[in-house]
Design a protein around this motif. Structure first.
Motif: not given
Length: 831
Positions: A114-118, A123-124, A128-130, A100-102
């Motif tokens: 892999t980057v998103l998991d790590a 991303f909480r 920051r995500a925006e 979903l994040l991707r």
């Protein structure tokens, strides 16, 4: 349990593109919330061993309807999955957080999950995500995503290694570590240092910003030499950018000061000569060493004035020069002054010869002395030039003031009447200069009288005025009145037929009227439709008010008092040269203010000049003889007024008619540059006598033109080839003409580009050479190709010379020179 609310937008997005969505939820995380799904025109179906019935409904019974087909648990393998053909056609939706994040970020490259998991913690924060989303492109690689994450944590939008480094170095210089710690907090520190190692070549078992700073300056000290060659190319180019860009220059200067101490750099240049330090501005210690060496060599007379001037000019591009400009001014002025006085002789063949010689040559010595003393007192490092100060003072007083004073006095002694054949007398100023302009009533004139504006100060004022666009200024001189003091000098400049002292000396009478003060001068000027006003009043006026006042009169006298106000008081006389500097600034403003009110014919003149020496006067500088006479009316440090004055060898006596005065007061002047010792009075700054510095009175004639007449100097790139075959290119640049009052310096930066991609360092150059010799007007720029240049081999490359748009941070192209980048593999080893 995951939140269904975060999934709904993704489902809606998929339904916007297709009518069937197959949702696989292995853990059944959303089974209890299916009834809560409310998407317009979408029917939710749950797979419960009824695949065939579902398939028949969605394909045969309702072929146009939208369905969400939800399946929980394990997916049947192979042909056991009766919905396989549809799932292959429409794809399978999953509510996996990473997926979903991707999807949210719009990323498509391999390795992104892999980057998103790590970095789940990163991303909480939706903020920051925006911020990251705004920087991303769909095809960004895993490394590029992490670099942009670093940029977000550092509070910026730039993600290049240069910009990340710039921010971390600036923070380090300020003593903070908050941004650096955020990289560690969100598990990006190892990524950052791996990038630094790969791009810059910095490798350490325990990397840190402090350690990187020392490593970076060590490489700079070593000229960024490396084995194999070229591996430090990127840090070399970025180091130059970090130092020259005003966003980080102050931080790099602070870090350089710290590194210099840690590396004990001063010790490494202890025995270096000037030639070894040429072009080096790595640390402030270099500037200090050069200044110290120059000051010592000038004091010892072991370096020529030309070498000093060339060295000082070469330092103007140093990043440290702002803190040392006063020292360089002092040293340069001292060098020229000592060079002149080493061979000068002061023979005065006649009164007229002495006046012309001072007006054309000797005034420059007084000017250099003023520049030296003002700069020496302004600098924070006056101890560096203490020995030089003593040499300058000794030469100026004993090899200029005294010998010139003695030689000139011989001509004054031989004078029966105070007049000259080469300079008009000060009392004829109005008749000679102003009256011809205003006689017919069609033209107006402005006269600015600046108290004690010495000829050499007026010369500098003329230079400053001529540097202004559309302004011209011509300097001439008058022979001043005797005694050379304010009341008489001011009176001499007014329209009149007779000048006379009052019975008690002052006030001075103009055609029988008092001439002291603005009100009395106004009365005198009324006869010629004139008006007297103080400079402060003019500067405080609005433009409309000033225009109105100017139109009401044909003659406008403006009185300014800056130099004499400081010099005539014992407590402030040592600040007279600072007052002269302030006076120059004020007079330029005053001239521009008056021309904005439509004044076109402006004269700047003075009542008298002055003598000044910075050192306390020796006893030999005072007269031991006191004036004698029947009625001594006034005793000043440089003149005496009285009746029946006794003629003494230490004085020159003038009858009033000999100096053009209609009164019965004789004038007696101490000879040469001697003073009378008076209680409470200063001795360094004096006027009233007949020295050349006191009586060569300036007349600066200023006009404003209709058309622009200033421009920047022309610069030409002179390439020796049209190909770049190595990792560097040396470009010869020629300043086509000397810089002058109307031809101003030009600052350019040079860089090599492919399209809009910079593939080299940027070199900033200033073209301000005043020499008439063309050989002095060449400069070279050494362009170093970055690693990015490797991808443009056999392509067209462009050298751009750019100049900054005034009052902005933007640049425009001044000149382009085409090249072809043609490097073979062997050039990888030429850097």
């Amino acid at each position: 349990m995951s939140s269904l609310a975060s999934v709904i937008p993704h489902l809606e997005d998929v339904f916007a593109r297709q009518r069937l969505v197959f949702w696989h939820d292995p853990d059944g995380s959303y089974a209890d919330e299916l009834s809560d799904i409310d998407i317009a025109d979408v029917t939710v179906l749950s797979v419960a061993n009824d695949e065939y019935a579902l398939k028949y409904r969605i394909l045969q019974e309702e072929p146009d309807a939208h369905f969400l087909i939800y399946r929980r648990g394990e997916m049947p393998a192979g042909i056991g999955n009766w919905l396989l053909d549809l799932e292959l056609a429409y794809g399978v939706f999953t509510a996996d957080r990473t997926a979903l994040l991707r999807h949210d970020l719009g990323l498509t490259s391999d390795g992104i999950d892999t980057v998103l998991d790590a970095h789940e913690v990163f991303f909480r924060s939706s903020k920051r995500a925006e911020a990251l989303r705004a920087l991303l492109h769909a095809d960004d690689s895993a490394d590029l995503v992490q670099a942009k994450m670093c940029a977000v944590l550092l509070g910026q939008t730039e993600h290049s290694m240069l910009e990340l480094t710039r921010t971390l170095l600036a923070e380090n210089a300020s003593g903070s570590i908050q941004k650096y710690e955020s990289l560690d907090e969100y598990d990006l520190l190892d990524f950052h240092w791996a990038g630094v190692a790969r791009i810059y070549g910095y490798k350490a078992t325990q990397p840190s910003v402090d350690d990187f700073v020392l490593w970076m300056f060590r490489q700079a000290m070593n000229g960024f030499k490396s084995d194999p060659p070229g591996t430090l190319r990127n840090i070399q180019l970025d180091f130059a950018s970090l130092r020259n860009d005003r966003r980080s220059s102050e931080a790099l200067m602070a870090l350089a000061s710290r590194a210099a101490k840690d590396l004990d750099y001063a010790l490494t240049i202890e025995d270096a000569d000037l030639s070894a330090l040429a072009g080096n501005d790595l640390f402030e210690e270099v500037e200090q060493k050069i200044v110290s060496t120059l000051a010592r060599q000038v004091a010892d007379r072991t370096i020529s004035a030309r070498e000093v001037a060339d060295t000082i000019r070469s330092r103007q591009s140093s990043i440290w020069v702002d803190g040392y400009r006063d020292l360089y001014t002092a040293i340069g002025s001292a060098s020229e002054l000592l060079s002149i006085l080493a061979t000068a002789t002061f023979d005065v063949a006649s009164l007229d010869a002495g006046l012309l010689k001072y007006q054309r040559e000797w005034f420059r010595i007084d000017q250099l002395y003023r520049h030296f003393q003002r700069a020496a007192r302004t600098t924070d490092y006056d101890g560096v030039i203490e020995t030089l100060r003593g040499e300058v003072e000794n030469y100026y007083v004993n090899k200029f003031l005294f010998p010139l004073g003695v030689a000139w006095q011989h001509q004054v002694d031989a004078t029966a009447a105070w007049r000259s054949n080469v300079l008009r007398p000060q009392p004829s100023f109005y008749r000679d200069r102003v009256e011809p302009l205003v006689r017919k009533g069609t033209k107006k004139a402005v006269v600015i009288i600046s108290d004690a504006l010495r000829y050499e100060v007026a010369d500098e004022l003329g230079t400053r005025i001529r540097q202004e666009d559309r302004f011209d200024a011509t300097l001439d001189a008058m022979i001043g009145v005797l005694p050379s003091y304010t009341q008489l000098g001011m009176a001499a400049l007014l329209p009149h037929k007779t000048l006379a002292h009052s019975p008690k000396g002052d006030p001075v009478l103009v055609d029988g009227q008092r001439s002291d003060g603005t009100a009395n001068r106004n009365k005198i000027l009324e006869s010629v439709d004139g008006f007297a006003i103080q400079a402060e009043e003019v500067l405080a006026m609005g433009n409309r008010e000033l225009k109105q006042l100017y139109t009401e009169h044909h003659v406008f006298y403006v009185y300014h008092n800056g130099i004499d106000a400081a010099g005539d008081k014992a407590a402030t006389e040592q600040s007279v040269f600072e007052a002269a500097e302030t006076t120059l600034d004020t007079l330029v403003k005053l001239v521009k203010k008056l021309t904005s009110a439509n004044a076109t014919n402006i004269f700047v003149t003075a009542d008298h000049g002055f003598l000044y020496q910075d050192s306390p006067l020796a006893d030999a500088g005072y007269l031991s003889t006191k004036p004698q006479g029947d009625d001594i009316v006034t005793i000043n440090r440089r003149y005496v007024l009285g009746r029946g004055l006794k003629d003494e060898p230490a004085f020159k006596l003038f009858e009033p008619e000999q100096v053009g005065l209609d009164s019965d007061l004789q004038v007696q002047l101490p000879k040469s540059i001697h003073r009378l010792r008076l209680p409470g009075a200063g001795s360094r700054y004096v006027h009233g006598g007949a020295s050349l510095q006191e009586i060569v009175v300036p007349v600066l004639v200023i006009n404003k033109k209709r058309k622009s007449d200033t421009r920047q100097v022309n610069v030409e790139a002179q390439p020796e080839t049209d190909k770049i075959t190595t990792g560097q290119l040396v470009i010869k640049l020629y300043q086509a003409e000397p810089v002058s009052e109307k031809v101003h310096p030009r600052a350019l930066r040079a860089g090599l580009y492919v399209g809009e991609t910079l593939i080299s360092n940027q070199v900033e150059l200033t073209f301000d050479q005043t020499s008439d010799d063309a050989r002095d007007r060449y400069q070279s720029a050494r362009m170093l190709l970055s690693q990015d240049a490797d991808g443009f081999n056999n392509r067209a490359v462009e050298l751009r010379l750019e100049e900054q748009i005034p009052n902005t941070s933007q640049w425009r192209v001044y000149q382009r020179v085409p090249y072809t980048l043609r490097r073979s593999f062997t050039t990888d080893f030429d850097f």
